[in-house]
Design an enzyme around this catalytic site. Structure first.
Site, PDB file in Angstrom:
ATOM      1  N   SER A  75      53.750 -25.220 -47.878  1.00 44.72           N
ATOM      2  CA  SER A  75      53.683 -25.589 -49.296  1.00 44.72           C
ATOM      3  C   SER A  75      53.353 -24.393 -50.164  1.00 44.72           C
ATOM      4  O   SER A  75      52.644 -23.467 -49.738  1.00 44.72           O
ATOM      5  CB  SER A  75      52.599 -26.663 -49.470  1.00 44.72           C
ATOM      6  OG  SER A  75      52.305 -26.873 -50.825  1.00 44.72           O
ATOM      7  N   LYS A  92      47.426 -26.412 -45.046  1.00 41.23           N
ATOM      8  CA  LYS A  92      48.694 -25.673 -44.978  1.00 41.23           C
ATOM      9  C   LYS A  92      48.428 -24.192 -44.687  1.00 41.23           C
ATOM     10  O   LYS A  92      49.134 -23.555 -43.905  1.00 41.23           O
ATOM     11  CB  LYS A  92      49.484 -25.850 -46.278  1.00 41.23           C
ATOM     12  CG  LYS A  92      49.992 -27.261 -46.496  1.00 41.23           C
ATOM     13  CD  LYS A  92      50.870 -27.748 -45.349  1.00 41.23           C
ATOM     14  CE  LYS A  92      51.411 -29.137 -45.576  1.00 41.23           C
ATOM     15  NZ  LYS A  92      52.196 -29.661 -44.441  1.00 41.23           N
ATOM     16  N   TYR A 121      43.811 -30.439 -48.622  1.00 39.30           N
ATOM     17  CA  TYR A 121      45.236 -30.505 -48.270  1.00 39.30           C
ATOM     18  C   TYR A 121      45.851 -29.107 -48.261  1.00 39.30           C
ATOM     19  O   TYR A 121      46.498 -28.684 -47.293  1.00 39.30           O
ATOM     20  CB  TYR A 121      46.014 -31.397 -49.245  1.00 39.30           C
ATOM     21  CG  TYR A 121      47.501 -31.163 -49.183  1.00 39.30           C
ATOM     22  CD1 TYR A 121      48.244 -31.623 -48.099  1.00 39.30           C
ATOM     23  CD2 TYR A 121      48.158 -30.428 -50.173  1.00 39.30           C
ATOM     24  CE1 TYR A 121      49.605 -31.365 -48.021  1.00 39.30           C
ATOM     25  CE2 TYR A 121      49.513 -30.171 -50.101  1.00 39.30           C
ATOM     26  CZ  TYR A 121      50.234 -30.647 -49.024  1.00 39.30           C
ATOM     27  OH  TYR A 121      51.570 -30.377 -48.936  1.00 39.30           O
TER      28      TYR A 121
END
Length: 340
Positions: free
Chosen positions: A126, A155, A151
């Site tokens: 991402s 990544k 989150y």
């Protein structure tokens, strides 16, 4: 046909990638625990391709189950890994859930792959790894900044884990694709984005508002240092994004990668503001949108759009669809699922 495992293959990006893989001649097996997707998505995939992929309902946090799956599928040609929790706000509230679900599952998959004589792996990363980048457009060489959410941190950590594994396991060939903002739906309106509960992303909130499911759309802030005061993002059509996964996989299978770990941005290279996205939807749908300006949302960065030079020149991939194209397909999908 070469068999490819797609984890999270019933999700938004995963299902579109399954379609592109099948249309490119690959045999696909899907693993999904259906925590944020429906098994009914398989019917949409069949309606588009005429092929029902093998489906295994499993939670990748089951280490023994993952090992058993690989023992039963010794002929896998590659893995595309989408399965992960992805709501930024929820990750702030439930960080341990996100670390368990997004990190341990990756480790369990890589443990199986590094035991093979050769393995090909595509990771769903991402643009959140860049945070608020210092320069636009964002290149792959931009510094990875401290994550704004658990989150985003998963990544970053995920990429580090893959890089470390590739360093000591030369037979593991991997590519991380750093997405910007996927939107839209398949032009057939057979599959698309179907969030459970209140949408976390802009476009499904737009389409649900237009469909009367939501009362109004909140635009979080109009006082950012941008031309119209709203945040700017790089919105990429999900089909273009899905095709990037197929191109990346083919690069590994054909041995075109000079090293065994590479990173590519996947976006359009164009930034569009929230208000421009709303105007695009209104233009293609002919439907005025009920929205209001509210205060800024914590954690939102001002501007993020990709420098796609590396993907364009090295991968030979380029986004084909416009913002209007993506909005048109997103609205057709919403109308189809609501029976409008």
């Amino acid at each position: 046909m070469l068999k490819i495992l797609v984890t999270g293959g019933l999700g938004f990006i995963g299902s579109h990638t399954v379609v592109e893989l099948q249309q490119a001649g690959f045999d696909v097996v899907i693993i999904d625990n259906c925590s944020n997707a429906s098994e009914a998505v398989l019917d949409g995939i069949v309606a588009i391709t005429g092929i029902r992929p093998e489906f295994v309902r499993m939670d990748l946090r089951d280490k023994a189950g993952v090992a058993d799956f690989f023992s039963q599928h010794p002929d896998l040609g590659g893995v595309i890994h989408f399965a992960a929790s992805k709501a930024v706000g929820e990750s702030v509230e439930k960080p341990l859930l996100y670390y368990e679900n997004n990190i341990t599952t990756l480790v369990y998959l890589l443990a199986q792959l590094t035991a093979l004589p050769k393995a090909h792996f595509i990771f769903s990363s991402s643009c959140t790894v860049y945070g608020q980048a210092d320069e636009m457009p964002i290149t792959e060489d931009a510094p990875v900044k401290p994550a704004e959410s658990p989150y985003g941190n998963t990544k970053q950590i995920g990429e580090e884990i893959i890089r470390d594994a590739c360093h000591v396991h030369p037979a593991l060939q991997a590519i991380s694709l750093r997405y910007f903002n996927p939107i839209g739906a398949h032009p057939s309106a057979k599959i698309g984005e179907l969030p459970l509960g209140v949408p976390q992303n802009l476009v499904p909130f737009i389409t649900q508002t237009a469909a009367g499911i939501r009362k109004e759309l909140s635009v979080f802030g109009d006082d950012y240092p941008t031309p119209d005061g709203t945040c700017i993002r790089d919105y990429i059509h999900v089909v273009d994004l899905a095709r990037a996964h197929v191109v990346a996989l083919q690069r590994l299978l054909e041995g075109k990668n000079p090293g065994n770990y590479e990173v590519f941005n996947v976006g359009t290279g164009t930034g569009s503001s929230v208000l421009e996205a709303i105007q695009s939807f209104e233009r293609v749908s002919g439907t005025p949108l009920n929205y209001k300006i509210t205060g800024r949302r914590a954690g939102d960065i001002t501007t993020a759009y990709a420098d796609t030079t590396r993907a364009n020149t090295v991968l030979g991939w380029k986004a084909q669809s416009s913002l209007d194209d993506a909005m048109r397909t997103a609205w057709a999908w919403e109308q189809q699922i609501r029976g409008l």
